[in-house]
Design a protein around this motif. Sequence first.
Motif, PDB file in Angstrom:
ATOM      1  N   UNK A  98      39.820  -1.032  67.613  1.00 50.55           N
ATOM      2  CA  UNK A  98      39.448   0.261  68.201  1.00 50.55           C
ATOM      3  C   UNK A  98      40.605   1.249  67.990  1.00 50.55           C
ATOM      4  N   UNK A  99      40.265   2.414  67.440  1.00 52.11           N
ATOM      5  CA  UNK A  99      41.285   3.435  67.205  1.00 52.11           C
ATOM      6  C   UNK A  99      41.633   4.108  68.541  1.00 52.11           C
ATOM      7  N   UNK A 100      42.915   4.138  68.883  1.00 55.52           N
ATOM      8  CA  UNK A 100      43.278   4.714  70.183  1.00 55.52           C
ATOM      9  C   UNK A 100      44.064   6.021  70.078  1.00 55.52           C
ATOM     10  N   UNK A 101      44.655   6.285  68.919  1.00 59.33           N
ATOM     11  CA  UNK A 101      45.427   7.528  68.807  1.00 59.33           C
ATOM     12  C   UNK A 101      45.605   7.914  67.347  1.00 59.33           C
ATOM     13  N   UNK A 102      45.866   9.216  67.148  1.00 59.49           N
ATOM     14  CA  UNK A 102      46.250   9.725  65.830  1.00 59.49           C
ATOM     15  C   UNK A 102      47.609  10.383  65.962  1.00 59.49           C
ATOM     16  N   UNK A 103      48.402  10.366  64.880  1.00 60.07           N
ATOM     17  CA  UNK A 103      49.742  10.951  64.977  1.00 60.07           C
ATOM     18  C   UNK A 103      50.318  11.197  63.591  1.00 60.07           C
ATOM     19  N   UNK A 104      51.482  11.806  63.539  1.00 59.90           N
ATOM     20  CA  UNK A 104      52.133  11.995  62.252  1.00 59.90           C
ATOM     21  C   UNK A 104      53.290  12.972  62.343  1.00 59.90           C
ATOM     22  N   UNK A 105      53.852  13.241  61.182  1.00 55.39           N
ATOM     23  CA  UNK A 105      54.960  14.197  61.092  1.00 55.39           C
ATOM     24  C   UNK A 105      54.342  15.580  60.855  1.00 55.39           C
ATOM     25  N   UNK A 106      54.662  16.508  61.723  1.00 58.97           N
ATOM     26  CA  UNK A 106      54.042  17.836  61.711  1.00 58.97           C
ATOM     27  C   UNK A 106      54.242  18.547  60.375  1.00 58.97           C
ATOM     28  N   UNK A 107      53.168  19.144  59.862  1.00 57.88           N
ATOM     29  CA  UNK A 107      53.270  19.919  58.618  1.00 57.88           C
ATOM     30  C   UNK A 107      54.309  21.022  58.805  1.00 57.88           C
ATOM     31  N   UNK A 108      55.161  21.175  57.813  1.00 61.00           N
ATOM     32  CA  UNK A 108      56.247  22.152  57.892  1.00 61.00           C
ATOM     33  C   UNK A 108      55.716  23.578  58.109  1.00 61.00           C
ATOM     34  N   UNK A 109      54.531  23.834  57.548  1.00 60.55           N
ATOM     35  CA  UNK A 109      53.929  25.169  57.667  1.00 60.55           C
ATOM     36  C   UNK A 109      53.696  25.561  59.141  1.00 60.55           C
ATOM     37  N   UNK A 110      53.346  24.583  59.951  1.00 60.50           N
ATOM     38  CA  UNK A 110      53.106  24.883  61.375  1.00 60.50           C
ATOM     39  C   UNK A 110      54.414  25.265  62.047  1.00 60.50           C
ATOM     40  N   UNK A 111      55.475  24.533  61.721  1.00 60.13           N
ATOM     41  CA  UNK A 111      56.785  24.849  62.308  1.00 60.13           C
ATOM     42  C   UNK A 111      57.261  26.215  61.814  1.00 60.13           C
ATOM     43  N   UNK A 112      57.052  26.462  60.520  1.00 63.77           N
ATOM     44  CA  UNK A 112      57.514  27.727  59.937  1.00 63.77           C
ATOM     45  C   UNK A 112      56.820  28.907  60.623  1.00 63.77           C
ATOM     46  N   UNK A 113      55.482  28.794  60.743  1.00 63.49           N
ATOM     47  CA  UNK A 113      54.737  29.902  61.351  1.00 63.49           C
ATOM     48  C   UNK A 113      55.133  30.158  62.794  1.00 63.49           C
ATOM     49  N   UNK A 114      55.670  29.132  63.441  1.00 60.57           N
ATOM     50  CA  UNK A 114      55.970  29.293  64.863  1.00 60.57           C
ATOM     51  C   UNK A 114      57.467  29.329  65.139  1.00 60.57           C
ATOM     52  N   UNK A 115      58.190  29.764  64.125  1.00 57.95           N
ATOM     53  CA  UNK A 115      59.606  30.068  64.310  1.00 57.95           C
ATOM     54  C   UNK A 115      60.533  28.869  64.334  1.00 57.95           C
ATOM     55  N   UNK A 116      60.127  27.739  63.688  1.00 57.99           N
ATOM     56  CA  UNK A 116      60.965  26.530  63.691  1.00 57.99           C
ATOM     57  C   UNK A 116      61.277  26.070  62.273  1.00 57.99           C
ATOM     58  N   UNK A 117      61.686  27.010  61.451  1.00 61.11           N
ATOM     59  CA  UNK A 117      61.849  26.757  60.030  1.00 61.11           C
ATOM     60  C   UNK A 117      62.771  25.579  59.716  1.00 61.11           C
ATOM     61  N   UNK A 118      63.864  25.452  60.456  1.00 60.01           N
ATOM     62  CA  UNK A 118      64.868  24.438  60.096  1.00 60.01           C
ATOM     63  C   UNK A 118      64.636  23.086  60.763  1.00 60.01           C
TER      64      UNK A 118
END
Length: 438
Positions: free
Chosen positions: A279-299
């Motif tokens: 049974x699948x209980x969760x999804x996860x991963x390393x956040x796409x860089x584009x999301x960080x970039x758009x929200x002011x977390x470029x580095x």
Amino acid sequence: MATGIGRQTPCALLLRTRPALNHALTSLANPSLFSARRLFSLSFSSSSLATNKQHKRGPQPILSLLEIGGVKIGKDDVVRENDPTNNVTDSIFSKIGLQLHRRDNHPIGILKNAIYDYFDANYGGKFIKFDDICPLVSVKENFDDVLVPANHVSRSYNDTYYVDAQTVLRCHTSAHQAELLRRGHSHFLVTGDVYRRDSIDSTHYPVFHQMEGVRVFSPAEWIPSGLDATSYAATDLKKSLEGLARRLFGAVEMRWVDTYFPFTNPSFELEIYFQEKWMEVLGCGVTEQEILRRNGRLDNIAWAFGLGLERLAMVLFEIPDIRLFWLTDKRFTSQFSGGQLGVKFNPFSKFPPCYKDMSFWINDSFTENNLCEVVRGIAGDLVEEVRLIDNFNKKGMTSHCYRIAYRSMERSLTDEEINELQLNVREQVQSKLNVVLR
Ligand code: FA5
Ligand code: MG
């Protein structure tokens, strides 16, 4: 079959919508056909910050005006039968505002608090918690902000509950990632009710609860490790979630599966062996860089996860069917109390299921989700499963045979009652889905 937010089925978007809604979708190209009103100011009230206060809430009556996280929601705004841009049903509206995750004696609330404790203990209270953010969000927040492609199946009216062309009932707590990142949060947990048109079985329900977790790292954190940023975040993510699973379950069989999400790369799912199945209980991963970039977390680099709280609670408390979480029956509710993780659900006598088969010739717009919505609209929580058991083609036509399992969680059903439900289902499947019964 449930598609989920991760998997992409090409070309599925326009083909799998219910007939009345095809009009809405084809008209989407012409925004003037819609009152482009945004119904809700999606503000975060100060009370959306969860506190450790013990809420003592009993079952609540179904109201026609709700207030969640400081946002007022009227029934007529959310359910509009004759509006083709709206596919929210009365039964879905009746679940909004119940917030099982904020009840300290409910399995979902007990689990939420246990996960809070794990993160508090391991990260020195750094994770900020939100559990009262309004589930009505914009299409932009639910999809665009987390890079869900324009033709992704999860955007379709077949998979998501639309309030109007620009507003949905969130289908995942990831809808709040971007805003919270923008506000400067680096460690946060968002718990909430989420809504999906989906198949019917013991582990799928159209309203369920997720907890989103996001952790942002700065270069000073990963550089000393000698690992590249992505490997560092992926390793930390898996370690953190494995630790959580061990804390909650002790020794339980689990495995990581590689998967795809539009907002993470790499992406993983965690599966637990439960009731003789993975049974699948969760999804996860390393956040796409584009999301960080758009929200002011470029580095920075970040990880994110989305836990299915019902699925985890089913394992933790040995709850065999997802419908049980919604019971207000004392025989269910009295079995759980705040802080008690070791309790195993004791089924009150098991009532027999009753199976009814129905066969029909489908048309191009037929989808299983639409069928499930019709069945649930009539039988509510008396329907346990809707399963395709036969499928064949003849002279260019396709026939499906579905087996519907009816079973009450609380009592025995009479033959008369089930026959009447099934008669209604047959009628409405024919009239609403335009299929030809065989
Ligand atoms: C998501 O919703 C992603 N937003 C999770 C995520 C967050 C991935 C952050 C990466 C980063 P998915 O559609 O797989 O993914 O749903 C997540 C979990 O919700 C599933 O693993 C499952 O436990 C639960 N779930 C999904 N659909 C249902 C349903 N109909 N009923 C009950 N639980 C469900
Ligand atoms: Mg999934």
